[in-house]
Motif scaffolding. Structure first.
Motif, PDB file in Angstrom:
ATOM      1  N   THR A 581     -86.513  58.114  10.691  1.00 48.38           N
ATOM      2  CA  THR A 581     -85.317  58.626  11.356  1.00 48.38           C
ATOM      3  C   THR A 581     -85.573  59.179  12.746  1.00 48.38           C
ATOM      4  O   THR A 581     -84.633  59.607  13.408  1.00 48.38           O
ATOM      5  CB  THR A 581     -84.666  59.739  10.509  1.00 48.38           C
ATOM      6  OG1 THR A 581     -85.613  60.801  10.327  1.00 48.38           O
ATOM      7  CG2 THR A 581     -84.241  59.209   9.155  1.00 48.38           C
ATOM      8  N   ARG A 582     -86.810  59.202  13.184  1.00 48.51           N
ATOM      9  CA  ARG A 582     -87.093  59.681  14.538  1.00 48.51           C
ATOM     10  C   ARG A 582     -87.593  58.547  15.411  1.00 48.51           C
ATOM     11  O   ARG A 582     -88.263  57.632  14.940  1.00 48.51           O
ATOM     12  CB  ARG A 582     -88.138  60.806  14.501  1.00 48.51           C
ATOM     13  CG  ARG A 582     -87.562  62.121  14.010  1.00 48.51           C
ATOM     14  CD  ARG A 582     -88.508  63.271  14.244  1.00 48.51           C
ATOM     15  NE  ARG A 582     -87.868  64.544  13.984  1.00 48.51           N
ATOM     16  CZ  ARG A 582     -88.471  65.719  14.060  1.00 48.51           C
ATOM     17  NH1 ARG A 582     -89.760  65.778  14.414  1.00 48.51           N
ATOM     18  NH2 ARG A 582     -87.837  66.833  13.809  1.00 48.51           N
ATOM     19  N   ASP A 583     -87.246  58.627  16.693  1.00 43.40           N
ATOM     20  CA  ASP A 583     -87.697  57.612  17.641  1.00 43.40           C
ATOM     21  C   ASP A 583     -89.219  57.650  17.773  1.00 43.40           C
ATOM     22  O   ASP A 583     -89.832  58.716  17.735  1.00 43.40           O
ATOM     23  CB  ASP A 583     -87.067  57.867  19.020  1.00 43.40           C
ATOM     24  CG  ASP A 583     -85.563  57.690  19.009  1.00 43.40           C
ATOM     25  OD1 ASP A 583     -85.088  56.832  18.253  1.00 43.40           O
ATOM     26  OD2 ASP A 583     -84.886  58.414  19.749  1.00 43.40           O
ATOM     27  N   LYS A 584     -89.795  56.461  17.949  1.00 44.06           N
ATOM     28  CA  LYS A 584     -91.244  56.376  18.161  1.00 44.06           C
ATOM     29  C   LYS A 584     -91.517  56.539  19.651  1.00 44.06           C
ATOM     30  O   LYS A 584     -91.410  55.595  20.433  1.00 44.06           O
ATOM     31  CB  LYS A 584     -91.763  55.036  17.656  1.00 44.06           C
ATOM     32  CG  LYS A 584     -91.603  54.860  16.143  1.00 44.06           C
ATOM     33  CD  LYS A 584     -92.141  53.507  15.687  1.00 44.06           C
ATOM     34  CE  LYS A 584     -91.979  53.336  14.177  1.00 44.06           C
ATOM     35  NZ  LYS A 584     -92.465  52.011  13.714  1.00 44.06           N
ATOM     36  N   ILE A 585     -91.827  57.770  20.030  1.00 44.56           N
ATOM     37  CA  ILE A 585     -92.030  58.119  21.436  1.00 44.56           C
ATOM     38  C   ILE A 585     -93.381  58.794  21.579  1.00 44.56           C
ATOM     39  O   ILE A 585     -93.724  59.702  20.814  1.00 44.56           O
ATOM     40  CB  ILE A 585     -90.904  59.039  21.944  1.00 44.56           C
ATOM     41  CG1 ILE A 585     -89.569  58.295  21.891  1.00 44.56           C
ATOM     42  CG2 ILE A 585     -91.182  59.518  23.349  1.00 44.56           C
ATOM     43  CD1 ILE A 585     -88.380  59.126  22.265  1.00 44.56           C
ATOM     44  N   LEU A 612     -85.570  46.544   9.765  1.00 42.10           N
ATOM     45  CA  LEU A 612     -85.593  47.337   8.542  1.00 42.10           C
ATOM     46  C   LEU A 612     -85.527  48.823   8.860  1.00 42.10           C
ATOM     47  O   LEU A 612     -84.776  49.579   8.236  1.00 42.10           O
ATOM     48  CB  LEU A 612     -86.852  47.020   7.733  1.00 42.10           C
ATOM     49  CG  LEU A 612     -87.045  47.852   6.454  1.00 42.10           C
ATOM     50  CD1 LEU A 612     -85.883  47.611   5.492  1.00 42.10           C
ATOM     51  CD2 LEU A 612     -88.375  47.509   5.786  1.00 42.10           C
ATOM     52  N   GLY A 613     -86.310  49.258   9.851  1.00 42.82           N
ATOM     53  CA  GLY A 613     -86.303  50.666  10.231  1.00 42.82           C
ATOM     54  C   GLY A 613     -84.939  51.112  10.741  1.00 42.82           C
ATOM     55  O   GLY A 613     -84.469  52.202  10.410  1.00 42.82           O
ATOM     56  N   SER A 614     -84.286  50.265  11.541  1.00 39.90           N
ATOM     57  CA  SER A 614     -82.957  50.594  12.072  1.00 39.90           C
ATOM     58  C   SER A 614     -81.933  50.712  10.950  1.00 39.90           C
ATOM     59  O   SER A 614     -81.096  51.624  10.944  1.00 39.90           O
ATOM     60  CB  SER A 614     -82.511  49.529  13.072  1.00 39.90           C
ATOM     61  OG  SER A 614     -83.355  49.500  14.198  1.00 39.90           O
ATOM     62  N   ALA A 615     -82.009  49.780   9.990  1.00 38.26           N
ATOM     63  CA  ALA A 615     -81.059  49.794   8.883  1.00 38.26           C
ATOM     64  C   ALA A 615     -81.248  51.037   8.015  1.00 38.26           C
ATOM     65  O   ALA A 615     -80.269  51.682   7.608  1.00 38.26           O
ATOM     66  CB  ALA A 615     -81.223  48.529   8.047  1.00 38.26           C
ATOM     67  N   LEU A 616     -82.503  51.395   7.754  1.00 39.56           N
ATOM     68  CA  LEU A 616     -82.761  52.560   6.930  1.00 39.56           C
ATOM     69  C   LEU A 616     -82.352  53.842   7.643  1.00 39.56           C
ATOM     70  O   LEU A 616     -81.772  54.749   7.046  1.00 39.56           O
ATOM     71  CB  LEU A 616     -84.254  52.611   6.562  1.00 39.56           C
ATOM     72  CG  LEU A 616     -84.678  53.747   5.633  1.00 39.56           C
ATOM     73  CD1 LEU A 616     -83.874  53.712   4.334  1.00 39.56           C
ATOM     74  CD2 LEU A 616     -86.167  53.671   5.344  1.00 39.56           C
TER      75      LEU A 616
END
Length: 839
Positions: A581-585, A612-616
């Protein structure tokens, strides 16, 4: 005063409707310094040369990536720019140059996104580099190598130069966090030429279309030859930020849309002219097109440097005036209840606040009992503020319909609420009511609002708690505080963001009868203007103020939960879900290493998630429903030093606070939810240092754990550096709570005194009043099942029996009356501290 080429002067008469003037004292006599200024600030020319990339990983299955770079600098331009794609190459070379006019006082963060061009599917987003222009020095040229993936040795090479630009400095208005820049008004007018008389059937309509992309209005159409003849008295208007250097696109009758042009001059011979607005002389009518039947004119003028929004962190003048008036009630009330020999002077009078928590109809009912108890102790007249969220806002909005409610016996108010709490609720779903709901929602949509199920919930609440339509509005409550006769009500909500959990992004929003605002940004609008459309701090479209039932629906929404909220209700942390749920920054290295400045941001790399990550993430963070209102911060920009501003830092608690392009000022709408979806407390407005609150009566009506919200508040305040008393409860107390606890804050100098009233049924089981035991026949009345599986007081219950309602009111009253000694002790300590502080 001149410093570093920037001129500044104090803003003397900004937002006169809030009384901003030459006053330099707070309500308690302390000197204050106006923080909002008008400044003449220089603009610079930023040159960005996209040179090359190296070792870009293969995004396509059968070939190397077709790479291009997108440039996005929203503080300088409405448009995104991009290089040409380089086909089938892992080491693409572009050598393309782009130019931006930037404001030196604004936080300019350039986003450089690398994409793989795809013909059939959507372009693949490989990564984005965030680069703070504040790293650059004026007059120098640097070539940066951004290390995007050290393992694969991926890097992006970009050249930067920052130079002075010709022309006068720009006038800005700023409070050190937000910046309002110069806006202009463009008037476009069609004048129909006189014609010889023709037959009626020869008359035809001529449609004109005008577009200024990036302006507040966007696109507007008008027509000649119809009943609505375009005249000189009603030109088409566009409001736009002058720095954006936008283009007016004109489509004349019978012509095709013109191709996009970047010509710097206007051409009156063009069939469908495009005009760069910066080429128009200010204040003069310019002819854009001539035809046999009409002439087309345009005029651009600067808008006044006066905002319809209050930028500042102090209390508005109406609240300061209220505090002076309220002291005339509070000082004698404190003298009476504390049995003081002398009158209290202004500086000796503590600010007492009543703070409530949410809990649906349970909190609505119990608050009536608590207030009646405070009234009987004469402590209600000692209170300056009353704050609420969720169900307690429903009680407050009922009370403040009566301009003198706290000066009267509360039995009539309690009896009226009893009637509605015990009536059959099925009528609220009748066909007649459903038609009424539909009519009201359609009216809100016609007014220009974005409606949702939360608005419907507000209408249902109106039918549950009132007889028929309720025309009361929040600004009407000014009548109940105009003489200082009642405590000032403050209602709370939090602003959230799509695709982020409430723990990751939330911003406190406060509502008073005077104004609505976000303390984090120091931006407030008049209550009657909340929901209207603003641009760069100017009121663009006035929308009628909402009836208070719609605000009640938002303050007490049960329908804005998401999966992560449910998870947090049963777990203490959402760390398990952060990877989804957090951006990979990540902070990345750069060469050369530039001179570090105090207010600059680290260069960072964002890697987009996979499908998949966006959908979850969407499944976990999406809310069932949300209340959205026009964002009055729209168009503002963040000040270059906003992260060093002490006011912003006090409330800086979201994962996006160091990403100025993605903060609230970039959104079209505020997304508001019940404060309980973060912490079930309305205490935050009282911890604003400018309010100088000395004593807080914490009335808790939470379901389940009575101490959880208080623990969460203590943890939050500790992390934020906000002064709050230490809550030290033994394990025994946590298991078997008493009716009241006093936390004097002695170990935290400057923190308010806290009186904590959990909603429990302790001695009330055996005592009907302090010192009066129940008889055998009265023992049944003391059995109040608050949180059992068969309790009638569920947060989701909307109807009580008369007996259940009466018992909860009596319990709330008793818990106050039975702890009179602790209340008096807290007030004595507060008065003593005020006197000692003055010495």
């Amino acid at each position: 005063m001149e410093q570093d080429g920037i001129f500044s002067q104090e803003l003397v008469t900004q937002t006169t409707w809030l009384g901003e003037g030459t006053t330099l004292q707070n309500h308690d006599g302390e000197q204050r310094t106006p923080l909002t200024k008008i400044e003449s600030s220089l603009c610079y020319l930023l040159t960005v040369r996209i040179i090359r990339a190296r070792n870009i990983h293969q995004a396509d299955v059968l070939s190397q990536s077709d790479c291009y770079v997108s440039l996005w600098l929203p503080t300088a331009s409405t448009n995104k720019f991009q290089t040409k794609p380089v086909r089938n190459c892992k080491d693409p070379v572009w050598n393309e140059t782009f130019y931006f006019r930037i404001q030196s006082q604004v936080k300019n963060v350039l986003e450089l996104a690398l994409y793989d061009k795809d013909v059939i599917t959507q372009d693949d987003h490989l990564f984005t580099v965030y680069f703070d222009i504040a790293k650059l020095s004026l007059g120098e040229q640097v070539f940066m190598h951004f290390k995007c993936n050290p393992q694969r040795q991926e890097e992006l090479e970009v050249g930067f130069a920052l130079d002075n630009i010709s022309g006068p400095p720009e006038t800005i208005i700023t409070n050190g966090v937000l910046v309002s820049r110069k806006i202009c008004c463009l008037e476009v007018q069609v004048i129909e030429k006189k014609k010889k008389k023709k037959k009626k059937n020869s008359l035809s309509k001529k449609e004109f279309s005008f577009k200024v992309q990036g302006s507040y209005e966007g696109t507007q159409d008008t027509m000649l030859g119809s009943d609505l003849v375009f005249s000189s008295s009603s030109p088409v208007k566009f409001h736009y930020a002058r720095y954006k250097q936008l283009t007016l696109d004109v489509m004349l009758p019978g012509k095709k849309p013109p191709p996009y042009s970047r010509s710097s001059v206007y051409d009156t011979n063009s069939s469908s002219p495009n005009v760069e607005l910066h080429s128009l002389p200010s204040g003069k009518n310019v002819i854009l097109a001539e035809d046999k039947g009409f002439d087309l004119y345009a005029k651009a003028e600067d808008c006044p440097d006066q905002l319809d929004i209050r930028l500042g962190f102090d209390l508005c003048m109406q609240e300061q005036d209220f505090l002076c008036k309220r002291q005339k009630y509070v000082a004698p009330a404190l003298k009476k209840v504390l049995h003081l020999e002398k009158d209290l002077l202004d500086h000796e009078t503590p600010v007492v606040a009543i703070m409530t928590t949410g809990g649906g109809m349970r909190s609505l009912t119990a608050l009536y009992g608590s207030l009646r108890g405070l009234k009987k102790l004469n402590v209600l007249d000692c209170a300056t503020y009353l704050t609420g969220l969720s169900g307690t806002t429903w009680t407050m909005s009922n009370l403040y319909r009566d301009a003198d409610w706290s000066q009267k016996d509360l039995d009539k108010q309690i009896s009226e609420a009893r009637k509605h709490m015990t009536k059959c609720k099925i009528n609220s779903l009748s066909l007649e009511y459903v038609k009424y709901y539909k009519k009201q929602l359609c009216q809100r949509k016609r007014e220009g609002r974005k409606t949702s199920f939360i608005d419907l919930w507000g209408l249902v609440l109106e039918s549950l708690l009132h007889d028929g339509k309720d025309n009361h509005r929040l600004s009407d409550q000014q009548r109940a505080i105009d003489r200082g006769q009642n405590p000032l009500p403050i209602y709370t909500a939090v602003n959230v963001k799509n695709n982020y959990s409430t723990l990751d992004f939330k911003e406190w929003v406060e509502f008073t009868p005077y104004e609505v605002g976000l303390q984090k940004y120091g931006a407030f609008v008049r209550t009657e203007d909340f929901g209207s459309e603003f641009f760069m701090g100017r009121l663009m479209k006035k929308i009628p103020e909402s009836r208070i039932c719609f605000l009640e629906g938002m303050w007490g929404s049960l329908f804005s939960l998401n999966v992560l909220y449910i998870w947090n209700s049963s777990h203490s942390s959402e760390d398990f879900w952060h990877r989804w749920t957090r951006d990979k920054i990540y902070n990345i290295d750069e060469e050369p290493l530039l001179l570090t400045k105090l207010h600059e941001l680290r260069t960072r790399l964002f890697t987009p998630p996979g499908p998949l990550g966006s959908a979850l993430r969407s499944a976990l963070t999406d809310r069932l429903c949300i209340a959205q209102d026009h964002n009055f911060l729209k168009g503002f920009q963040m000040h270059n030093d906003y992260l060093e501003n002490k006011h912003f830092c006090r409330w800086k608690d979201t994962v996006l606070d160091t990403f100025p392009n993605e903060l609230t000022q970039s959104e079209d709408f505020l997304s508001l939810v019940d404060t309980g979806f973060f912490i079930n407390t309305s205490v935050m407005p009282l911890l604003k240092p400018e309010r100088k609150v000395d004593v807080i009566l914490h009335l808790n009506y939470s379901a389940g754990s009575q101490i959880q919200a208080l623990d969460q508040t203590c943890k939050y305040c500790s992390e934020q550096g906000i002064l709050f008393p230490k809550v030290d409860l033994s394990e025994e107390d946590r298991k078997n709570l008493k009716e009241c606890y006093l936390f004097d804050g002695a170990e935290t100098p400057g923190a308010p005194i806290l009186l904590f009233f959990p909603l429990i049924n302790n001695t009330f089981q055996k005592y009907k009043a302090p010192g009066q035991k129940r008889s055998e026949t009265e023992m049944e009345d003391g059995k109040v099942d608050l949180y059992g599986s068969c309790s009638p007081y569920s947060t989701y219950s909307v109807q009580y029996t008369e007996k259940a309602y009466d018992r909860l009111v009596q319990l709330g009253e008793y818990n106050i009356l039975n702890n009179e000694d602790l209340i008096m002790q807290a007030l004595h300590i507060a008065v003593a501290r005020k006197k000692q502080k003055r010495k």
